[in-house]
Scaffold this motif. Structure first.
Motif, PDB file in Angstrom:
ATOM      1  N   LEU A 210      -3.464  10.165   5.124  1.00  0.00           N
ATOM      2  CA  LEU A 210      -3.958  10.621   3.830  1.00  0.00           C
ATOM      3  C   LEU A 210      -4.104   9.398   2.932  1.00  0.00           C
ATOM      4  CD1 LEU A 210      -1.578  13.679   3.318  1.00  0.00           C
ATOM      5  CD2 LEU A 210      -4.030  13.744   3.871  1.00  0.00           C
ATOM      6  N   PRO A 211      -5.003   9.478   1.957  1.00  0.00           N
ATOM      7  CA  PRO A 211      -5.147   8.336   1.059  1.00  0.00           C
ATOM      8  C   PRO A 211      -3.871   8.105   0.245  1.00  0.00           C
ATOM      9  CG  PRO A 211      -6.953   9.894   0.769  1.00  0.00           C
ATOM     10  CD  PRO A 211      -5.937  10.563   1.634  1.00  0.00           C
ATOM     11  N   VAL A 212      -3.590   6.839  -0.016  1.00  0.00           N
ATOM     12  CA  VAL A 212      -2.539   6.468  -0.963  1.00  0.00           C
ATOM     13  C   VAL A 212      -3.275   5.647  -2.022  1.00  0.00           C
ATOM     14  CG1 VAL A 212      -0.367   5.228  -1.302  1.00  0.00           C
ATOM     15  CG2 VAL A 212      -0.832   6.331   0.892  1.00  0.00           C
ATOM     16  N   GLY A 213      -3.507   6.240  -3.185  1.00  0.00           N
ATOM     17  CA  GLY A 213      -4.364   5.586  -4.172  1.00  0.00           C
ATOM     18  C   GLY A 213      -5.788   5.552  -3.646  1.00  0.00           C
ATOM     19  N   ASN A 214      -6.439   4.390  -3.771  1.00  0.00           N
ATOM     20  CA  ASN A 214      -7.845   4.284  -3.362  1.00  0.00           C
ATOM     21  C   ASN A 214      -8.016   3.957  -1.896  1.00  0.00           C
ATOM     22  OD1 ASN A 214      -8.658   4.653  -6.012  1.00  0.00           O
ATOM     23  ND2 ASN A 214      -8.421   2.464  -6.445  1.00  0.00           N
ATOM     24  N   ASP A 215      -6.896   3.709  -1.216  1.00  0.00           N
ATOM     25  CA  ASP A 215      -6.971   3.200   0.140  1.00  0.00           C
ATOM     26  C   ASP A 215      -6.212   4.104   1.085  1.00  0.00           C
ATOM     27  OD1 ASP A 215      -8.404   0.917   0.923  1.00  0.00           O
ATOM     28  OD2 ASP A 215      -7.255  -0.259  -0.542  1.00  0.00           O
ATOM     29  N   TYR A 216      -6.154   3.687   2.369  1.00  0.00           N
ATOM     30  CA  TYR A 216      -5.323   4.447   3.294  1.00  0.00           C
ATOM     31  C   TYR A 216      -3.935   3.869   3.422  1.00  0.00           C
ATOM     32  CZ  TYR A 216      -8.306   8.181   4.450  1.00  0.00           C
ATOM     33  OH  TYR A 216      -9.015   9.327   4.353  1.00  0.00           O
ATOM     34  N   GLU A 217      -3.649   2.891   2.581  1.00  0.00           N
ATOM     35  CA  GLU A 217      -2.279   2.416   2.507  1.00  0.00           C
ATOM     36  C   GLU A 217      -2.106   1.761   1.152  1.00  0.00           C
ATOM     37  OE1 GLU A 217      -1.121  -1.096   4.704  1.00  0.00           O
ATOM     38  OE2 GLU A 217      -3.191  -1.660   4.991  1.00  0.00           O
ATOM     39  N   PHE A 218      -0.852   1.690   0.702  1.00  0.00           N
ATOM     40  CA  PHE A 218      -0.533   0.850  -0.427  1.00  0.00           C
ATOM     41  C   PHE A 218       0.077  -0.402   0.161  1.00  0.00           C
ATOM     42  CE2 PHE A 218       2.809  -0.832  -3.133  1.00  0.00           C
ATOM     43  CZ  PHE A 218       2.099  -1.102  -4.285  1.00  0.00           C
ATOM     44  N   PHE A 219      -0.314  -1.554  -0.373  1.00  0.00           N
ATOM     45  CA  PHE A 219       0.066  -2.817   0.250  1.00  0.00           C
ATOM     46  C   PHE A 219       0.401  -3.848  -0.819  1.00  0.00           C
ATOM     47  CE2 PHE A 219      -1.359  -7.055   1.399  1.00  0.00           C
ATOM     48  CZ  PHE A 219      -0.568  -7.284   2.496  1.00  0.00           C
ATOM     49  N   LEU A 220       1.482  -4.593  -0.609  1.00  0.00           N
ATOM     50  CA  LEU A 220       1.892  -5.628  -1.559  1.00  0.00           C
ATOM     51  C   LEU A 220       2.675  -6.685  -0.780  1.00  0.00           C
ATOM     52  CD1 LEU A 220       1.666  -5.715  -4.713  1.00  0.00           C
ATOM     53  CD2 LEU A 220       4.022  -4.938  -4.774  1.00  0.00           C
ATOM     54  N   SER A 221       2.579  -7.954  -1.223  1.00  0.00           N
ATOM     55  CA  SER A 221       3.313  -8.976  -0.481  1.00  0.00           C
ATOM     56  C   SER A 221       3.985  -9.961  -1.414  1.00  0.00           C
ATOM     57  CB  SER A 221       2.378  -9.720   0.472  1.00  0.00           C
ATOM     58  OG  SER A 221       1.401 -10.410  -0.268  1.00  0.00           O
ATOM     59  N   THR A 222       4.964 -10.691  -0.879  1.00  0.00           N
ATOM     60  CA  THR A 222       5.666 -11.705  -1.653  1.00  0.00           C
ATOM     61  C   THR A 222       5.931 -12.909  -0.758  1.00  0.00           C
ATOM     62  OG1 THR A 222       7.564 -12.122  -3.093  1.00  0.00           O
ATOM     63  CG2 THR A 222       8.005 -10.840  -1.134  1.00  0.00           C
ATOM     64  N   LYS A 223       6.042 -14.066  -1.371  1.00  0.00           N
ATOM     65  CA  LYS A 223       6.364 -15.305  -0.658  1.00  0.00           C
ATOM     66  C   LYS A 223       7.561 -15.948  -1.340  1.00  0.00           C
ATOM     67  CE  LYS A 223       1.871 -16.481   1.223  1.00  0.00           C
ATOM     68  NZ  LYS A 223       0.737 -17.359   1.251  1.00  0.00           N
ATOM     69  N   PRO A 224       8.397 -16.707  -0.674  1.00  0.00           N
ATOM     70  CA  PRO A 224       8.356 -17.012   0.762  1.00  0.00           C
ATOM     71  C   PRO A 224       8.972 -15.878   1.581  1.00  0.00           C
ATOM     72  CG  PRO A 224      10.243 -18.084  -0.234  1.00  0.00           C
ATOM     73  CD  PRO A 224       9.534 -17.360  -1.338  1.00  0.00           C
ATOM     74  N   GLY A 225       9.012 -16.070   2.893  1.00  0.00           N
ATOM     75  CA  GLY A 225       9.592 -15.060   3.770  1.00  0.00           C
ATOM     76  C   GLY A 225      11.109 -15.067   3.729  1.00  0.00           C
ATOM     77  N   LEU A 226      11.711 -14.047   4.288  1.00  0.00           N
ATOM     78  CA  LEU A 226      13.180 -13.935   4.305  1.00  0.00           C
ATOM     79  C   LEU A 226      13.839 -15.114   5.025  1.00  0.00           C
ATOM     80  CD1 LEU A 226      13.944 -10.145   4.985  1.00  0.00           C
ATOM     81  CD2 LEU A 226      14.259 -11.433   2.854  1.00  0.00           C
TER      82      LEU A 226
END
Ligand SMILES: *[C@@H]1O[C@H](CO)[C@@H](O)[C@H](O)[C@H]1NC(C)=O
Ligand SMILES: *[C@@H]1O[C@H](CO)[C@@H](O)[C@H](O)[C@H]1NC(C)=O
Ligand SMILES: *[C@@H]1O[C@H](CO)[C@@H](O)[C@H](O)[C@H]1NC(C)=O
Ligand SMILES: *[C@@H]1O[C@H](CO)[C@@H](O)[C@H](O)[C@H]1NC(C)=O
Length: 435
Positions: free
Chosen positions: A57-73
């Motif tokens: 199902l759509p989440v907002g305008n897309d088929y996923e909600f996506f967000l990222s952060t740097k640096p990695g764990l």
């Protein structure tokens, strides 16, 4: 001017619509999943939503909600708490996307891949424990300690297989309708495909488990999954440089003189005096991949690894990551195309040009070539060709698909999704919670 009665009628209609919405909502119990992909360069969070048939199902305008952060764990080796805190903004935003009434039933998952696998085990555990505390104490989502873990290469490959088959609409169908997936990463290469009951029964019992039982969307598969560590594209370059030694490497672009660093080891990089040679590069890559390693099984791919025996689950092959990148850099797939159909021989045909080019003209022949790949284009093309043809035994004329993203159920009017492990992980977990 609007009369009182027509206003009342409109109000009533609005209320009715409101009620219909309620009815629809109750019938379509949405199932959300929040998946953190903790990679080496950064952490990314995905939120997916499924209806009860496990359709996206759509989440907002897309088929996923996506967000990222740097640096990695993996940058928080000495500060596990700081690592966990770095995920807090992602967790907050992901929770905001999930409607209030579904929060408590929405699993939150974190899979740590390549970067974290390279830290000492105690450091990795400390970081994962800090993340567990964060999820447990400070999220409204459904949490289990097991859902925060390091993913082994075989798990990553298996989830990616779920993702690709889910997006193609072949998941839930018989194994012979599914497609096989090969993912060429920097450090390792993963292969996953479904095999018959008979092949699964013949799997070697003595060593690593090659076959997992996958119950997903109500269907059971024997999934062959193997991760060849130290055979990713960057590792392959380093291994081939080790083998060729000081006299020069026949895969290195003519005229190049420099170094290459991989996992803290520096390698000298230059072509031999006699120049780059596709023929000698082929021989070197067969050695690098240990194509002729002793095979203790009926069928081996390379390095003495049981190949799974092939079969119908490998009838269609999807190859990803560096297979895609190299194809895109050399124009084998259109620039920016999410996927493309090619044949293994295309890599060899491109190599004919790359292996006779020089550092001075290679970018005029391959305008999309990344500067960092200039010394290694012949090398990478021949490595990939040799892995497919001599390693995995794919006929060089067979049509295969290089893939980065896929349309959901081949509907080009819908947004594209990444052909990577997080979606498959969500599909598998949510379908097991629902059924
Ligand atoms: C979170 O919970 C763990 C164990 O339940 C506890 O040790 C820790 O202090 C808690 N952290 C916070 C910030 O409340
Ligand atoms: C290449 O050889 C060096 C020295 O023996 C070793 O440390 C390194 O791990 C090797 N590289 C690969 C990719 O196997
Ligand atoms: C790389 O080249 C330098 C300079 O020629 C040399 O000193 C060094 O020993 C070489 N390293 C290896 C690993 O061959
Ligand atoms: C194959 O079998 C031999 C003898 O049993 C053993 O020494 C060797 O390690 C095995 N090779 C692999 C790749 O499993």
């Amino acid at each position: 001017m609007m009369s009182y009665s027509s206003l009342l009628l409109q109000l009533l209609l609005l209320m009715n619509y409101g009620q219909d919405d309620e009815v629809i909502k109750i019938e379509n119990i949405n199932n959300y999943a929040v998946v953190f992909d903790a990679g080496s360069t950064g952490t990314r969070v995905h939120v997916y939503s499924f209806d009860r048939n496990m359709d996206l199902l759509p989440v907002g305008n897309d088929y996923e909600f996506f967000l990222s952060t740097k640096p990695g764990l993996s940058s928080y080796e000495n500060d596990p708490e700081g690592g966990a805190q770095s995920l807090k903004p992602l967790l907050q935003k992901a929770q905001d996307v999930v409607p209030q009434q579904f929060l408590a039933n929405t699993p939150v998952i974190l899979g740590a891949t390549a970067g974290l696998r390279q830290l000492p085990a105690s450091a990795t555990e400390a970081i994962l424990d800090a993340v567990r505390n964060l999820f447990k104490n400070e999220s409204k989502l459904s949490y289990k300690a097991d859902w925060v873990s390091t993913l082994q290469g075989t798990d990553e490959g298996a989830y990616q297989w779920v993702t690709v088959n889910y997006l193609l609409g072949t998941l839930g169908k018989k194994y012979s309708s599914t497609v096989g997936v090969v993912d060429l990463g920097g450090g390792s290469v993963q292969m996953a495909y479904a095999i018959s009951d008979k092949s699964a029964a013949n799997a070697p019992k003595d060593e690593d488990a090659y076959v997992m039982d996958k119950l997903v969307m109500g269907t059971k598969y024997n999934l062959y999954s193997h991760s060849y560590s130290n055979y990713g594209q960057k590792a392959g370059r380093a291994q081939s440089l080790n083998l060729s030694g000081d006299a020069g490497n026949p895969c290195v672009t003519n005229g190049y003189q420099g170094t290459y660093e991989y996992l803290g080891v520096v390698y000298n990089v230059s072509a031999p005096l006699s120049g780059t040679s596709m023929r000698r590069c082929r021989a070197l890559m067969r050695k690098t991949l240990r194509v002729d390693a002793p095979c203790n099984h009926t069928y081996c791919s390379f390095d003495g690894v049981w190949s799974g025996g092939g079969g119908l689950g490998l009838k269609n092959l999807y190859v990803a990551s560096y297979f895609y990148d190299t194809a895109a850099e050399t124009g084998l797939v259109e620039a920016d195309a999410p996927s493309g159909k090619i044949r293994p021989i295309y890599y060899k045909n491109a190599a004919k040009k790359a292996c006779s080019a020089t550092v001075d003209n290679i970018k005029s022949i391959f305008p999309l070539l990344d500067e960092r790949d200039v010394p290694f284009l012949c090398s990478d093309l021949i490595y990939e060709y040799t892995m497919l043809v001599d390693g995995f035994g794919v006929n060089q004329l067979k049509e295969i698909t290089v893939v980065k993203q896929l349309e959901y159920k081949k509907d080009s009017s819908l947004p594209l999704l990444e052909a990577a492990w997080p979606l498959g992980c969500a599909v598998e977990l949510v379908s097991s919670l629902v059924n």
